[in-house]
Design a protein around this motif. Structure first.
Motif, short mmCIF file in Angstrom:
data_model
loop_
_atom_site.label_atom_id
_atom_site.label_comp_id
_atom_site.label_asym_id
_atom_site.label_seq_id
_atom_site.Cartn_x
_atom_site.Cartn_y
_atom_site.Cartn_z
N ALA A 30 3.64 9.45 -0.37
CA ALA A 30 2.71 8.64 0.42
C ALA A 30 1.77 7.90 -0.51
O ALA A 30 1.28 8.45 -1.49
N ASN A 61 8.21 6.13 1.93
CA ASN A 61 6.81 6.00 2.37
C ASN A 61 6.65 4.76 3.25
O ASN A 61 7.61 4.05 3.52
N ARG A 62 5.45 4.52 3.68
CA ARG A 62 5.16 3.42 4.60
C ARG A 62 5.60 2.06 4.05
O ARG A 62 6.19 1.26 4.75
N ASN A 83 13.07 8.39 10.28
CA ASN A 83 12.14 8.92 9.29
C ASN A 83 11.06 9.73 10.01
O ASN A 83 10.39 9.21 10.90
N ARG A 85 8.21 10.58 9.12
CA ARG A 85 6.84 10.15 8.84
C ARG A 85 6.47 8.83 9.50
O ARG A 85 5.36 8.35 9.32
N THR A 87 4.98 6.32 11.98
CA THR A 87 3.81 6.52 12.84
C THR A 87 3.93 5.70 14.12
O THR A 87 4.71 4.74 14.19
#
Length: 161
Positions: A30, A61-62, A83, A85, A87
């Motif tokens: 992240a 990651n983002r 994924n 993670r 959001t």
């Protein structure tokens, strides 16, 4: 869905975690919010083979997810949605994107946890690419102020507003 049997078996291995593909740790860890995505990162991801991009889509990651959502491979785009993670804010942004593929919107509509979010529903209802039956099903759940805006919108099919 997937035409190449080798690519299909690779996707299954990646989903099960039995693949031998490695991705750079800087793309998995992240990163602090607010830092712009560098062009070199986008180029680095574009130059990766499909297998690496698939694995990165599931674990990245983002920043990596945002780049991979614009990937030319629909399979890579679908893997980004798996994924863990990802959001709700990213899903809302995807739903608001008017250039998103209809297939991605269908995948979002099938996930109950995303459809429980009001902002996702609103974004789907106002996106002209949302399948008509889905949009019509969402409309009764919207608040009156959003229904008024939807009725005035020229970007949605007339059956929705």
């Amino acid at each position: 869905m997937i035409d190449d049997p080798d690519l299909q078996s690779l996707a299954v291995e990646i989903e099960q975690g039995t693949d031998a593909i490695t991705v750079p740790e800087v793309l998995v860890d992240a990163e602090p919010e607010g830092k712009p995505i560098s062009r070199s990162l986008a180029m680095e991801i574009q130059l990766m083979p499909v297998g690496q991009r698939l694995k990165l889509a599931m674990k990245g990651n983002r920043d990596a997810r945002m780049i991979l959502l614009r990937d030319s491979s629909r399979m890579v785009q679908r893997f980004v949605l798996t994924n863990p993670r990802i959001t709700d804010e990213e899903i809302v942004a995807l739903c608001k994107n008017r250039s998103i593929e209809r297939e991605m919107l269908d995948a979002i509509c099938r996930r109950k946890e995303w459809m429980a979010n009001y902002q996702v529903k609103l974004a789907l209802a106002t996106n002209p690419k949302t399948p008509l039956p889905t949009a019509v099903r969402i409309v009764p759940t919207l608040l009156p102020r959003d229904l008024r805006q939807l009725a005035k919108s020229k970007n949605v099919p007339s059956a929705v507003n």
